[in-house]
Structure formats: structure tokens, C-alpha cells
Design an enzyme around this catalytic site. Structure first.
Site, PDB file in Angstrom:
ATOM      1  N   HIS A   1      12.913 112.812 101.279  1.00 37.92           N
ATOM      2  CA  HIS A   1      13.887 112.111 102.125  1.00 37.92           C
ATOM      3  C   HIS A   1      13.414 111.945 103.569  1.00 37.92           C
ATOM      4  O   HIS A   1      14.066 111.262 104.363  1.00 37.92           O
ATOM      5  CB  HIS A   1      15.239 112.833 102.092  1.00 37.92           C
TER       6      HIS A   1
ATOM      7  N   ASP B   1      14.420 106.544 101.615  1.00 38.57           N
ATOM      8  CA  ASP B   1      15.874 106.579 101.613  1.00 38.57           C
ATOM      9  C   ASP B   1      16.403 105.918 100.345  1.00 38.57           C
ATOM     10  O   ASP B   1      15.655 105.303  99.574  1.00 38.57           O
ATOM     11  CB  ASP B   1      16.420 105.867 102.850  1.00 38.57           C
TER      12      ASP B   1
END
Length: 225
Positions: free
Chosen positions: A196, A200
Site C-alpha cells: 500500500h 492503491d
């Protein structure tokens, strides 16, 4: 504790400690792929002497999607993100006591038949304990065929320091609604774990959607050479 198991434990701990994992999944209709493979697998066996697995088609779909979304093929480097030019697919191969990840180098330059040959060769070398160091280095994205064990859902740990890993789950026949009518279709889940820091939900959603489109675009006329 064997040296291999110790190394795996160290890498897995490093991955979950340093990489903020997120997870997403998409369902794919692979009915036409099943028809295609059934059509060509016997001739492929006679010609090549190896089994034409669904994994070869999956790898081709993934590689073509990476071409469209190259950020998937990257690593975190503290003050920058390095996008790798070559698409080298790490292939998770299970043995009796470990999991190895030999690498298909420049997978984007191979057709489905070429990927099938690489899968067969690396799988046999792994299970015979004959992998070289060169076979193990340079991977930029990992694919795991967890469906070969009947799994339908997985949450894989990222192969450090890569940005993502995808699992190809078991193909299962299900009732599916198509234009308000129920049909029996061959369905499969693709599960993606992502770093992350780099990726995304939007970009990974688009990437998985492209893999889905690629898999669903296979038909009885698709060329494997």
C-alpha cells in the site's frame, strides 16, 4: 529447522513487518478458456510432451495487464519507487517441505506455449532440487497457482521486495446470472495482495479488471504459438 525453512521464515517476517499489505479479489468467467484448453491440450501434449496448464494462460493475461499498468511491476526504495523494465514472473512452486519461487525471465516476450514450457521446466527443477541461483533471482511480480490444491480464496504474503502478488484459485462451476437468465459457468477467483506504499485500490482494481478482461477474451480461436 532446515536452512530453506529458516530463509523462508526470515523473508516472510520481513515482508509482513516492512510492507503494509492490502488485499482485493475479483471473480472471472473462464468458461471460454476451459473450452480452448480442452480443444488444444491433447495436440499440445503430442507436440511438446508436456501438459498445457491453465497457469500458462493466466501468466499471459497477467503479463499483458502489467504492460498496461507498469507500476505493478515495481519495488519500494525508501525515497523513490523503481519501476522495473523487464517483466520477470516469480512462480510459487510447492515442494514437500517448502515453497520456492523460480523466475520466468522476460515473460512478456513469450507466447502461451513458451510460458507453458517454462512452467514445466522450472516446476520439475524445483521438485528435483536442481534450481540454480540464476533460476531464483530477478523476479518482479509473483503468481501463485493455489487453485491446484482446490483453494478458492487466499490472502498471499508479498514476495519481498516486490509490490504485489496474485493467486489463481480453483476453477469452479457456478450458476451465474447473464442477461437475467441463469447459466452454469466456469468461474475462478483472482486474489491480489499489494504494497500500500506503492499501490492503491484504484490502480489495483484497474489492473485486476484488465487481467479479467484478458482471461475472458480467450476463445476457441486463440493462438497459443
Amino acid at each position: 529447522m532446515t536452512p530453506i525453512r529458516n530463509a523462508i521464515a526470515s523473508r516472510m517476517k520481513q515482508s509482513v513487518t516492512e510492507i503494509p499489505h492490502a488485499w482485493t479479489m475479483i471473480e472471472v468467467d473462464v468458461t471460454n478458456l476451459v473450452v480452448l484448453r480442452n480443444k488444444v491440450k491433447d495436440e499440445f501434449m503430442r507436440r511438446e510432451g508436456i501438459n498445457l496448464t491453465y497457469l500458462a494462460f493466466m501468466l499471459k493475461a497477467v503479463v499483458n495487464a502489467i504492460k498496461d499498468y507498469p507500476i505493478i511491476n515495481s519495488v519500494w526504495a525508501v525515497d523513490k519507487i523503481i519501476v522495473k523494465r523487464d517483466i520477470n514472473i516469480s512462480l510459487s512452486v510447492g515442494t514437500e517441505d517448502s515453497v520456492m519461487t523460480p523466475v520466468i525471465k522476460k515473460a512478456d516476450q513469450k507466447n502461451i506455449a513458451g510460458l507453458a514450457r517454462e512452467i514445466d521446466e522450472l516446476t520439475k527443477k524445483t521438485r528435483a532440487g536442481k534450481l540454480s541461483l540464476n533460476d531464483m533471482v530477478g523476479g518482479t511480480f509473483t503468481v501463485n497457482n493455489t487453485g491446484s490444491f482446490g483453494s478458492i480464496l487466499s490472502y498471499p504474503i508479498i514476495n519481498y521486495p516486490q509490490a504485489a502478488i496474485v493467486t489463481f484459485e480453483s476453477i469452479v462451476k457456478k450458476p451465474v446470472v447473464i442477461q437475467d437468465m441463469i447459466a452454469v459457468r466456469s468461474m475462478v477467483n483472482l486474489c491480489l495482495s499489494l504494497d500500500h506504499r506503492i499501490l492503491d485500490g484504484v490502480i489495483c482494481g484497474r489492473f485486476l479488471q484488465r487481467v479479467k478482461e484478458n482471461l475472458e477474451s480467450y476463445n476457441a480461436e486463440t493462438k497459443i504459438y
